[in-house]
Design an enzyme around this catalytic site. Structure first.
Site, PDB file in Angstrom:
ATOM      1  CG  HIS A  52      -1.587   1.267   1.506  1.00  0.00           C
ATOM      2  ND1 HIS A  52      -2.450   1.947   0.676  1.00  0.00           N
ATOM      3  CD2 HIS A  52      -1.405   2.074   2.591  1.00  0.00           C
ATOM      4  CE1 HIS A  52      -2.787   3.097   1.242  1.00  0.00           C
ATOM      5  NE2 HIS A  52      -2.164   3.204   2.401  1.00  0.00           N
ATOM      6  CG  ASP A  79      -0.541   4.093   6.518  1.00  0.00           C
ATOM      7  OD1 ASP A  79      -1.128   5.077   7.023  1.00  0.00           O
ATOM      8  OD2 ASP A  79      -0.955   3.497   5.508  1.00  0.00           O
ATOM      9  CD  GLU A  82      -3.185   6.505  10.981  1.00  0.00           C
ATOM     10  OE1 GLU A  82      -2.892   7.666  10.621  1.00  0.00           O
ATOM     11  OE2 GLU A  82      -4.123   5.861  10.486  1.00  0.00           O
ATOM     12  CG  ASP A  83      -1.455   1.666  10.539  1.00  0.00           C
ATOM     13  OD1 ASP A  83      -2.258   2.042  11.402  1.00  0.00           O
ATOM     14  OD2 ASP A  83      -1.667   1.766   9.315  1.00  0.00           O
ATOM     15  CG  ASP A 139      -3.827   6.880   2.525  1.00  0.00           C
ATOM     16  OD1 ASP A 139      -3.412   5.716   2.432  1.00  0.00           O
ATOM     17  OD2 ASP A 139      -4.421   7.317   3.533  1.00  0.00           O
TER      18      ASP A 139
HETATM   19 ZN    ZN Z   1      -2.304   4.641   4.000  1.00  0.00          ZN
END
Ligand code: ZN
Length: 205
Positions: A52, A79, A82-83, A139
């Site tokens: 992604h 990301d 965030e992830d 995104d």
């Molecule tokens: Zn993303």
């Protein structure tokens, strides 16, 4: 250092890229691949998560024709905070302040409830920098496609529909940073809507 020139967009002056720029992009790809190594996308295919952010970065460069190596690095890293366990300090130390700031602009505050985070994305969208707007657009183009092409098995039709419409609300608020990337998003959005409508009809029939 030998410079390479990319001349793809007649509307923009050709820009020159150095070995250091390519090095930074590869470093970001390696770093993000490591951070996301045990994560899968939500879809039934459970493809590696790194697909992604790499798609978002590629969309910005090749579809958006926006040739800024630092924006591409930030797209690859978008990301990680965030992830994964990554911190902004870590990104700043390894990639510099501008890339860390771009990642920060597109990172949700996970301490907030989901509905609030989604509302804030719409609210913040018009205030994003040019680079962050491109990342946000790429995104959403990637996610809106994945949500119908490789849907999360536990998502209802309604949830997918709501998600697709929410991406549109965010994109509508973004500054006009790249017409070709915006068109790409629109195509993905229309095709997602058509697929969902077909599925809904099948369920009704
Ligand atoms: Zn993303």
């Amino acid at each position: 250092m030998r410079a390479e020139t990319v001349q793809k967009n007649d509307n923009q002056p050709p820009k020159t890229f150095s070995a250091a720029d390519i090095g930074l992009i590869l470093k970001a790809a390696h770093f993000a691949a490591n951070k996301h190594k045990s994560q899968k996308r939500k879809g039934g295919e459970a493809s590696p998560y790194i697909n992604h952010p790499l798609e978002v970065a590629e969309l910005i460069w090749n579809t958006g024709e926006y040739y800024d190596p630092e924006v591409v690095c930030a797209a690859i890293l978008h990301d990680t905070v965030e992830d994964t366990e990554t911190t902004f300090t870590e990104i700043e130390e390894l990639f510099g302040l501008r890339i860390a700031s771009l990642v920060k602009e597109v990172t949700d505050d996970k301490s907030l409830p989901k509905a609030e985070r989604k509302a804030l994305q719409i609210e913040h969208a018009p205030h994003l920098s040019e680079g962050a707007s491109l990342i946000k657009l790429g995104d959403k183009a990637s996610n809106v496609k994945d949500i119908v092409n490789d849907p999360p098995p536990d998502w209802s039709e309604e949830r997918k529909h709501d998600y697709v419409e929410w991406t549109k609300l965010v994109v509508n608020e973004l500054a006009a940073v790249s017409p070709p990337l915006k068109e790409h998003y629109e195509r993905n959005y229309q095709s997602a809507k058509a697929t969902l409508a077909k599925q809904a009809k099948k369920i009704r029939d």
